[in-house]
Motif scaffolding. Structure first.
Motif, PDB file in Angstrom:
ATOM      1  N   GLU A 159      37.506  46.080  54.776  1.00 16.82           N
ATOM      2  CA  GLU A 159      36.223  46.078  54.090  1.00 16.82           C
ATOM      3  C   GLU A 159      35.971  47.417  53.398  1.00 16.82           C
ATOM      4  O   GLU A 159      35.594  47.481  52.226  1.00 16.82           O
ATOM      5  CB  GLU A 159      35.169  45.813  55.170  1.00 16.82           C
ATOM      6  N   ALA A 160      36.201  48.482  54.141  1.00 12.06           N
ATOM      7  CA  ALA A 160      35.946  49.812  53.603  1.00 12.06           C
ATOM      8  C   ALA A 160      36.934  50.142  52.493  1.00 12.06           C
ATOM      9  O   ALA A 160      36.563  50.689  51.449  1.00 12.06           O
ATOM     10  CB  ALA A 160      36.044  50.846  54.711  1.00 12.06           C
ATOM     11  N   LYS A 161      38.175  49.750  52.736  1.00 11.06           N
ATOM     12  CA  LYS A 161      39.218  50.013  51.753  1.00 11.06           C
ATOM     13  C   LYS A 161      38.904  49.295  50.452  1.00 11.06           C
ATOM     14  O   LYS A 161      39.012  49.865  49.360  1.00 11.06           O
ATOM     15  CB  LYS A 161      40.541  49.488  52.315  1.00 11.06           C
ATOM     16  N   GLU A 162      38.492  48.070  50.614  1.00 12.39           N
ATOM     17  CA  GLU A 162      38.165  47.253  49.457  1.00 12.39           C
ATOM     18  C   GLU A 162      37.026  47.897  48.654  1.00 12.39           C
ATOM     19  O   GLU A 162      37.090  48.012  47.433  1.00 12.39           O
ATOM     20  CB  GLU A 162      37.742  45.851  49.950  1.00 12.39           C
ATOM     21  N   PHE A 163      36.047  48.327  49.392  1.00 11.12           N
ATOM     22  CA  PHE A 163      34.909  48.953  48.737  1.00 11.12           C
ATOM     23  C   PHE A 163      35.339  50.223  48.007  1.00 11.12           C
ATOM     24  O   PHE A 163      34.957  50.471  46.867  1.00 11.12           O
ATOM     25  CB  PHE A 163      33.824  49.291  49.775  1.00 11.12           C
ATOM     26  N   ALA A 164      36.166  51.005  48.662  1.00 17.65           N
ATOM     27  CA  ALA A 164      36.621  52.257  48.058  1.00 17.65           C
ATOM     28  C   ALA A 164      37.427  51.966  46.793  1.00 17.65           C
ATOM     29  O   ALA A 164      37.283  52.650  45.782  1.00 17.65           O
ATOM     30  CB  ALA A 164      37.464  53.043  49.055  1.00 17.65           C
ATOM     31  N   LYS A 165      38.214  50.924  46.889  1.00 16.54           N
ATOM     32  CA  LYS A 165      39.073  50.583  45.763  1.00 16.54           C
ATOM     33  C   LYS A 165      38.249  50.160  44.551  1.00 16.54           C
ATOM     34  O   LYS A 165      38.467  50.649  43.441  1.00 16.54           O
ATOM     35  CB  LYS A 165      40.013  49.446  46.183  1.00 16.54           C
ATOM     36  N   THR A 166      37.299  49.270  44.814  1.00 13.87           N
ATOM     37  CA  THR A 166      36.464  48.819  43.695  1.00 13.87           C
ATOM     38  C   THR A 166      35.724  49.962  43.032  1.00 13.87           C
ATOM     39  O   THR A 166      35.432  49.914  41.853  1.00 13.87           O
ATOM     40  CB  THR A 166      35.372  47.818  44.164  1.00 13.87           C
ATOM     41  N   ASN A 167      35.381  50.948  43.826  1.00 13.87           N
ATOM     42  CA  ASN A 167      34.598  52.032  43.261  1.00 13.87           C
ATOM     43  C   ASN A 167      35.420  53.264  42.925  1.00 13.87           C
ATOM     44  O   ASN A 167      34.863  54.303  42.601  1.00 13.87           O
ATOM     45  CB  ASN A 167      33.479  52.416  44.215  1.00 13.87           C
ATOM     46  N   ARG A 222      36.976  50.724  35.635  1.00 11.94           N
ATOM     47  CA  ARG A 222      35.763  51.529  35.531  1.00 11.94           C
ATOM     48  C   ARG A 222      34.874  51.291  36.736  1.00 11.94           C
ATOM     49  O   ARG A 222      34.860  50.218  37.314  1.00 11.94           O
ATOM     50  CB  ARG A 222      34.984  51.165  34.253  1.00 11.94           C
ATOM     51  N   ARG A 223      34.185  52.295  37.053  1.00 13.85           N
ATOM     52  CA  ARG A 223      33.268  52.144  38.171  1.00 13.85           C
ATOM     53  C   ARG A 223      32.222  51.108  37.870  1.00 13.85           C
ATOM     54  O   ARG A 223      31.725  51.024  36.757  1.00 13.85           O
ATOM     55  CB  ARG A 223      32.565  53.455  38.434  1.00 13.85           C
TER      56      ARG A 223
END
Lengths: 229, 576
Positions: A159-167, A222-223
């Motif tokens: 979950e955290a990794k995914e979030f970090a990746k998207t952002n 892009r963010r």
């Protein structure tokens, strides 16, 4: 678990040699970086700083306002000075937090892996930072702390990794208590900062700073405008 | 604060006060409201509430306007509005500092969020079972609630679990309020309930100590001011104007420890009772040098420089920018020191935090720079600036102070003074004397100075907490008699069960002494004479006589040292 190393490796593999060749003139002054620790209360911001600066762990009381440390990191031939601003997580200080993160070169968004809500708060902090900074202005690392309590984990690595990746931000998990990945975190941070600095330096020489944008490592997605959804 | 207490008879009635000797068995019941019933009877102050006249405590703040529109129905509706209030509240918080333009919206969060707002803690007072007998047995409970009856703080037990109790308290407040009056206290057989309303906050003390209503009120005000010191009065008012049932705990999470610590201190440190600061006993030359060091290390917008060691004041410097009449209030310093004591600190760290000094200005923030100068975190430098951006320049002041202290080895000199915790009462050389508290009222330039006091370490029989509580209860009792608004006393000789106490106020000092129980009245007076001589001899060491500030202004108080004669003190007892 392996993320911290992964990140550290990635960076070390990438950088420091080329940096030294590239910007030997990065004089003393450009190597002072302001790092701000953000996150909800009692996620371990002070403990991380204490572990890193003092190489020790102690149960700490809540921080008032912000606490400030200097720490030098030596990366091969370069010495980087980190000005660490350890902010209070308590909500009453949020109204003044911009005071602390203004002009920061890096932000550590700390959350407690055993408290989902602190992870959500880290997301909010990210969106705050996005309003204040351009993406290539600041190094952001998402830090899941309290890995020693991983049986009580509420926030999964994925979950955290995914979030970090998207952002497009870096991500690691640490334990200030058992001294896991704390020094690595700050060393990586220093590397990232140097890299960013070097790219900024380049941009100053190249013509169009706007189109050649810095990307920390991932592909240039892009963010997202809003980190929430 | 008590120094200006109008309750003291102005003339020097130096003769025997009529009720000088006090009967220990006399029950203290300031009101005649004692009732045996469990049913609390309401002690109403007859005077109809006037704005500002509401508090007769010396700390009273004007402007607590009686806001009677509070309705009980709102209390009941609170649960249904909870979600709304909590999600909207973040906006309130952020708008507090008019500079934060972007509200932080949390609506993306998962639904479970509200519940976890109160974080898990290690077992503390807060986890106590509020239905247990042990909970009821606490000496003193303190509750803080909002006008909507929402719990904000409880000294013992979880506030959430106490919400119905607090609802009852609010009902009492509202009921009296609806009759255009305000509830001040309820006396039962063994408890006093004191109510203080400050703006949108209601503070309640339930105490079985010997303290007077006025003292309890004073303590509640300390609690209120501590909250203000973190949030400012203006922002609290604003928050509750917008949302009557706002849950202030959101903003106070993590601050319970600060309030807990304050309440423990209030019971064990006489500085709160006396409204005075304890100075570190120090050679005047060293104190002066430290003062001038602080005076040199200044930067624009720096207002106060304060050096403390183990919560005892070493020296303080107030810059010229502060208007003449202002001084640092002891309350503000106590609250500041309490806040510092309750937060994490280590030597290398420098703290930069907004802080409100409620007595100085309840609505605005100072920016406090806090740093420890020694490895043991005993010597602490506090620099208060009005400029929030001035961290680096203020931090630079600290470097200069540190540098100066190092080159002059002041730090060693200071810490050698700190080795022994304070001083022993034995230094006075009077065997019957067990303890004393002395607050001088004749410090030159008094009105511009921090009130100070001195007292030796607690030794002998007062080593355990319960014994200490017992002694402070007695001191509180004497203090309440001395400062009683109805019938103030100047001298009390009080024979208690295990000790004999004597309290004495003149125009020059306020003194509380504790003797062994076998002392005779004549013996006690001899000891007092000895003590006063000793203090006179030591006063340059015990107190800051001539504070270094206003380098441009000559100190008019210096001349007043001359008229002080010892004869006046010694001759006083002629009438006894």
């Amino acid at each position: 678990m392996g993320n911290g190393q992964e990140m550290a490796q990635r960076t070390t593999g990438n950088k420091e040699v080329s940096f030294l060749q590239d910007a030997p003139g990065s004089k003393e002054f450009s190597c002072v970086f302001k790092v701000v620790l953000l996150g909800s209360s009692s996620v371990g911001k002070t403990s991380l700083a204490y572990r890193y600066v003092k190489k020790d762990f102690q149960d700490s009381l809540p921080t008032v306002g912000c606490s400030f440390f200097n720490q030098c990191v030596t990366l091969d031939a370069t010495t980087v000075k980190l000005e660490i601003w350890d902010t209070a997580g308590q909500e009453k200080y949020h109204s003044v937090c911009h005071l602390y993160y203004r002009g920061a070169n890096a932000a550590l968004l700390v959350y407690d892996i055993t408290r989902k809500e602190s992870f959500e708060k880290a997301k909010v902090w990210l969106s705050e930072l996005e309003k204040e900074f351009l993406q290539n202005e600041i190094v952001i690392i998402l830090v899941g702390n309290k890995l020693d309590l991983s049986e009580e984990r509420e926030v999964t690595i994925e979950e955290a990794k995914e979030f970090a990746k998207t952002n497009c931000i870096l991500y690691t998990e640490t334990s200030a208590k058992s001294d896991y990945q704390v020094t690595e975190l700050f060393v990586t941070l220093a590397h990232e900062l140097l890299e960013l600095e070097q790219q900024k330096e380049k941009l100053r020489h190249t013509t169009h700073w706007k189109k050649s944008r810095v990307d920390l490592q991932e592909t240039a997605s892009r963010r997202m405008k809003c980190c929430q959804k | 604060m008590e120094a200006e207490d109008p309750g003291l008879p102005p003339k020097g009635g130096m003769d025997l006060p009529q009720d000088g000797v006090d009967l220990p068995e006399q029950k203290i019941s300031p009101g005649s409201m004692d009732t045996g019933e469990d049913e609390p009877s309401v002690a109403l102050d007859e005077q109809v509430e006037l704005p500002g006249a509401q508090n007769n405590g010396p700390l009273s703040v004007a402007g607590g306007k009686g806001d009677v529109q509070e309705e009980l129905t709102e209390t009941r509706e609170e649960s249904s509005e909870k979600d709304l209030s909590d999600s909207a509240s973040t906006d309130n918080t952020l708008e507090d500092s008019s500079e934060f333009s972007r509200p932080m919206v949390m609506d993306g969060g998962p639904p479970g969020e509200e519940e976890v707002a109160v974080q898990p803690r290690p077992p503390t007072h807060r986890d106590e079972d509020v239905t247990a007998e042990s909970w009821r047995a606490h000496r003193k409970h303190i509750f803080v609630l909002s006008e909507a009856g929402k719990p904000i703080y409880s000294r013992y037990g979880n506030e959430e679990a106490l919400s119905s109790t607090m609802g009852v308290m609010m009902a009492l407040v509202s009921f009296i309020q609806s009759g255009d009056n305000s509830i001040r206290s309820i006396y039962s057989d063994d408890r006093k309930l004191v109510f203080v309303q400050q703006g949108p906050l209601v503070l309640v003390s339930v105490s079985s100590t010997l303290q007077s209503e006025q003292q309890l009120r004073q303590e509640l005000l300390y609690v209120y001011y501590q909250i203000i010191s973190m949030l400012t009065q203006a922002s609290i008012t604003r928050i509750f104007e917008r949302k009557k049932n706002y849950d202030l705990r959101r903003l106070l999470t993590g601050s319970e420890k600060i309030l807990d610590r304050l309440l423990n201190l209030v019971e064990s440190d006489p500085c709160f009772l006396l409204g005075a600061v304890r100075c570190l006993p120090l050679q005047p030359a060293l104190r002066d040098s430290l003062g001038s060091l602080l005076q040199k290390a200044i930067t624009p917008n720096l207002v106060f420089s304060i050096l403390v060691a183990r919560s005892q004041l070493v020296t303080t410097v107030q810059e010229k920018t502060v208007i003449d009449d202002c001084r640092l209030e002891p309350t503000d310093l106590h609250l500041l020191l309490n806040l510092i004591g309750a937060t994490s600190a280590f030597q290398t760290g420098e703290i930069w935090t907004p802080i409100c000094l409620p007595r100085f200005n309840p609505d605005c923030y100072f920016y406090a720079y806090i740093s420890y100068l020694d490895a043991d975190c005993t010597v602490c430098l506090i620099l208060l600036s009005t400029d929030k951006e001035s961290f680096y320049s203020v931090s630079d002041c600290k470097k200069r102070i540190e540098e100066g202290m190092r080159t002059q080895s002041y730090l060693q000199a200071l810490s050698s003074g700190l080795k022994s915790p304070s001083y022993s009462v034995a230094m006075v050389g009077a065997p019957d004397l067990r303890h004393f508290m002395y607050k001088p009222l004749d410090i030159p330039d008094n009105y511009r100075q921090l009130p100070q006091f001195t007292s030796p370490e607690l030794e002998g029989p007062y080593c355990s907490e319960s014994e200490r509580h017992r002694l402070f209860d007695l001191y509180h009792y004497l203090h309440s008699r001395i400062h009683s608004t109805a019938r103030p006393l100047r001298l009390i000789y009080h024979v208690a069960e295990k000790e004999t106490l004597l309290a004495w106020v003149t125009s020059k000092f306020e003194l509380y002494t504790c003797f062994s129980p076998l002392v005779t009245k004549a013996g006690a007076i001899n000891v007092l004479t000895k003590l006063l001589r000793w203090i006179k001899k030591e006063e340059d060491r015990l107190f800051i006589r001539y504070p270094p500030k206003y380098s441009t202004t000559p100190n008019p108080g210096k001349g007043s040292k001359g008229p002080r004669t010892e004869g006046a003190e010694n001759g006083f007892f002629g009438g006894l």
